[in-house]
Design a protein around this motif. Structure first.
Motif, PDB file in Angstrom:
ATOM      1  N   ARG A  57       0.719  -1.180   0.057  1.00  0.00           N
ATOM      2  CA  ARG A  57       0.071   0.027   0.135  1.00  0.00           C
ATOM      3  C   ARG A  57       0.806   1.146  -0.106  1.00  0.00           C
ATOM      4  O   ARG A  57       0.848   2.322  -0.772  1.00  0.00           O
ATOM      5  N   ASP A  58       2.054   1.108   0.902  1.00  0.00           N
ATOM      6  CA  ASP A  58       2.861   2.394   0.844  1.00  0.00           C
ATOM      7  C   ASP A  58       3.529   2.583  -0.506  1.00  0.00           C
ATOM      8  O   ASP A  58       3.488   3.809  -1.061  1.00  0.00           O
ATOM      9  N   ASN A  59       3.986   1.622  -1.229  1.00  0.00           N
ATOM     10  CA  ASN A  59       4.449   1.534  -2.504  1.00  0.00           C
ATOM     11  C   ASN A  59       3.414   2.202  -3.788  1.00  0.00           C
ATOM     12  O   ASN A  59       3.833   3.073  -4.298  1.00  0.00           O
ATOM     13  N   ALA A  60       2.166   1.757  -3.448  1.00  0.00           N
ATOM     14  CA  ALA A  60       1.307   2.371  -4.234  1.00  0.00           C
ATOM     15  C   ALA A  60       1.148   4.080  -4.101  1.00  0.00           C
ATOM     16  O   ALA A  60       0.784   4.616  -5.287  1.00  0.00           O
ATOM     17  N   ASP A  61       1.037   4.300  -2.980  1.00  0.00           N
ATOM     18  CA  ASP A  61       1.132   5.709  -2.771  1.00  0.00           C
ATOM     19  C   ASP A  61       2.228   6.157  -3.181  1.00  0.00           C
ATOM     20  O   ASP A  61       2.008   7.676  -3.778  1.00  0.00           O
ATOM     21  N   LEU A  62       3.348   5.964  -3.096  1.00  0.00           N
ATOM     22  CA  LEU A  62       4.518   6.647  -3.408  1.00  0.00           C
ATOM     23  C   LEU A  62       4.532   6.531  -4.901  1.00  0.00           C
ATOM     24  O   LEU A  62       4.859   7.796  -5.633  1.00  0.00           O
TER      25      LEU A  62
END
Length: 267
Positions: A57-62
């Motif tokens: 999820r953090d990777n998608a936000d980045l």
């Protein structure tokens, strides 16, 4: 002596199985140990899977933020090209005016004065800063599936982000983070199931800033309620929707006929 030796040997043989039996685990104990090991391994696997999901999820936000930065960079490059073109046109105009002024047969003092006035005006056009480009901020998101009996103080997540200009809204956390300071408008619509009620609060930095009530406790029917709030936000302020302690745990509907949605934009 012979009798005593024989008795001691017999006693040792008889006691040996009992001492060995204390060291050997029963099949039931071994099964219990294996079950404990499997349970510990399963808990570790679930923990690793949860951490992996959070990282995804953090990777998608980045990735969304990187796309937003690339768009801003493209807009700035276009602005630089436009300013360079304007500067070239102004320089050409200066040359033409200088040529025309040299052909005028007016007194030298008047010609020099008019030329200086024109040059000052043209230089002002060159040196004045261009108007700042305002990046639009707006989002619109809705639930793709119902929320069955959300608990108290449960943050609502609108997982389909149809519009997200400025990348301020996260479809994973359901929270909007202001990319810049200003005045923002927020609207939301909640659809409640039968025989229940949902008290929904709009939260700004964990402080209540608005709310709605959908109530069908005394009717075998559905209910849809909306509200709007205008908030002054600083950069980094966060806004989201959540249930309150007064909510009855009934389903929040989400389908193609009645969208449960959350949206906002900067004025």
């Amino acid at each position: 002596m012979m009798v005593l030796s024989i008795q001691f040997a017999l006693f040792s043989v008889v006691c040996l199985p009992f001492s060995l039996s204390n060291d050997i685990k029963s099949p039931k104990d071994e099964i219990d140990d294996i079950r404990r090991l499997l349970r510990d391994q399963n808990e570790r696997i679930l923990k690793l899977e949860s951490e992996n999901l959070a990282l995804k999820r953090d990777n998608a936000d980045l990735r969304e933020q990187v796309v937003g930065v690339a768009k801003k960079e493209g807009l700035l490059q276009n602005e630089v090209v436009h300013l360079r073109r304007q500067l070239s046109e102004i320089k050409e105009q200066l040359v033409q005016n200088k040529t025309q002024n040299s052909k005028i047969t007016e007194p030298p003092n008047d010609t020099s004065q008019r030329t200086n006035i024109k040059n000052r005006r043209l230089l002002a056009l060159v040196t004045d800063p261009p108007p700042a480009h305002v990046e639009p901020v707006a989002f619109y998101a809705y639930m793709s599936k119902p929320e069955p009996a959300p608990s108290n103080h449960h943050t609502l997540i609108f997982d389909v982000a149809k519009t997200n200009l400025g990348n301020g809204y996260s479809k994973h956390s359901g929270t909007f983070v202001a990319p810049s300071a200003g005045v923002y408008v927020f609207t939301w619509t909640i659809n409640s199931g039968v025989h229940g009620a949902h008290f929904i609060n709009l939260m700004m930095n964990s402080v209540v800033a608005g709310g709605t009530l959908t109530d069908t406790q005394d009717a075998n029917d559905y209910d849809s309620d909306s509200n709007t709030a205008v908030l002054v936000l600083n950069q980094g302020d966060n806004v989201n929707l959540r249930t309150t302690q007064s909510s009855d745990r009934t389903v929040i509907n989400a389908d193609n006929h009645a969208f449960t949605s959350f949206c906002g934009w900067k004025l």
